[in-house]
Design a protein around this motif. Structure first.
Motif, short mmCIF file in Angstrom:
data_model
loop_
_atom_site.label_atom_id
_atom_site.label_comp_id
_atom_site.label_asym_id
_atom_site.label_seq_id
_atom_site.Cartn_x
_atom_site.Cartn_y
_atom_site.Cartn_z
N GLY A 96 2.52 -1.10 -1.72
CA GLY A 96 2.78 -2.08 -2.64
C GLY A 96 3.47 -3.47 -1.70
O GLY A 96 3.33 -3.54 -0.50
N LYS A 97 3.89 -4.38 -2.52
CA LYS A 97 4.49 -5.43 -1.84
C LYS A 97 6.08 -5.31 -1.78
O LYS A 97 6.75 -6.62 -1.27
CB LYS A 97 4.07 -6.67 -2.72
CG LYS A 97 2.61 -6.61 -2.94
CD LYS A 97 1.99 -7.57 -1.60
CE LYS A 97 0.56 -7.90 -1.84
NZ LYS A 97 -0.14 -7.74 -0.64
N CYS A 98 6.53 -4.39 -2.25
CA CYS A 98 8.06 -4.17 -2.17
C CYS A 98 8.84 -4.17 -0.81
O CYS A 98 9.74 -4.87 -0.65
CB CYS A 98 8.66 -3.02 -2.93
SG CYS A 98 7.94 -2.84 -4.74
N PHE A 99 8.01 -3.57 0.21
CA PHE A 99 8.93 -3.29 1.36
C PHE A 99 7.82 -3.99 2.38
O PHE A 99 6.44 -4.06 2.23
CB PHE A 99 9.01 -2.04 1.61
CG PHE A 99 9.87 -1.15 0.73
CD1 PHE A 99 11.07 -1.56 0.55
CD2 PHE A 99 9.35 -0.39 -0.20
CE1 PHE A 99 12.23 -0.94 -0.17
CE2 PHE A 99 10.37 0.30 -1.18
CZ PHE A 99 11.37 -0.07 -0.90
N GLU A 100 8.21 -4.41 3.46
CA GLU A 100 7.42 -5.17 4.60
C GLU A 100 6.38 -4.27 4.98
O GLU A 100 6.47 -2.92 5.07
CB GLU A 100 8.61 -5.14 5.84
CG GLU A 100 7.81 -6.04 6.89
CD GLU A 100 8.80 -6.12 8.08
OE1 GLU A 100 8.40 -5.93 9.27
OE2 GLU A 100 9.81 -6.49 7.94
N ASP A 101 5.22 -4.70 5.37
CA ASP A 101 3.99 -4.05 5.67
C ASP A 101 4.48 -3.26 7.24
O ASP A 101 4.99 -3.64 7.89
CB ASP A 101 2.99 -5.08 6.12
CG ASP A 101 2.26 -6.02 4.88
OD1 ASP A 101 2.43 -5.17 3.73
OD2 ASP A 101 1.48 -6.85 5.30
N GLY A 102 3.95 -2.09 7.19
CA GLY A 102 4.28 -1.20 8.09
C GLY A 102 5.44 -0.44 8.02
O GLY A 102 5.61 0.36 8.87
N ALA A 103 6.23 -0.71 6.88
CA ALA A 103 7.33 0.10 6.90
C ALA A 103 7.28 1.43 6.59
O ALA A 103 6.35 1.73 5.81
CB ALA A 103 8.31 -0.55 5.75
#
Length: 105
Positions: A27-34
């Motif tokens: 999703g878009k909740c957490f930074e990409d790659g987290a």
């Protein structure tokens, strides 16, 4: 002196040992790659650890949050955040270890 990468690997190993489940970050909740690790501590209340992609001790976040279901973690924003800790140094890491111990109770 241990590298920050080694510290992070130790943390990830501890999370897996404590029955945390790695959640896909789609999703878009957490930074990409987290990398997201979650454990349900009460009905729909989760303890989450988010490790950002550069695998640096300064980029670990811990939170207790309410989601409508386990499957919405990483996809939707939490309904409510009850606790948040950003781990930035060795003292914060000490608190992190205490929360891991508490999560096993």
């Amino acid at each position: 002196m241990k590298s920050k990468y080694m510290e992070c690997q130790k943390i990830i190993k501890t999370l897996r040992h404590k029955d945390f489940i790695k959640i896909p970050n789609t999703g878009k909740c957490f930074e990409d790659g987290a990398a997201i690790y979650a454990k349900e501590i009460k009905k729909n209340i989760f303890l989450l650890f988010i490790i950002l992609k550069d695998i640096d001790i300064e980029n670990i976040q811990a939170l207790i949050a309410h989601f409508d279901c386990f499957g919405s973690i990483g996809l939707k924003e939490p309904e409510q955040i009850m606790f948040y800790l950003s781990i930035k140094d060795k003292n914060d890491l000490h608190y992190f270890e205490k929360y891991l111990e508490a999560s096993n109770n």
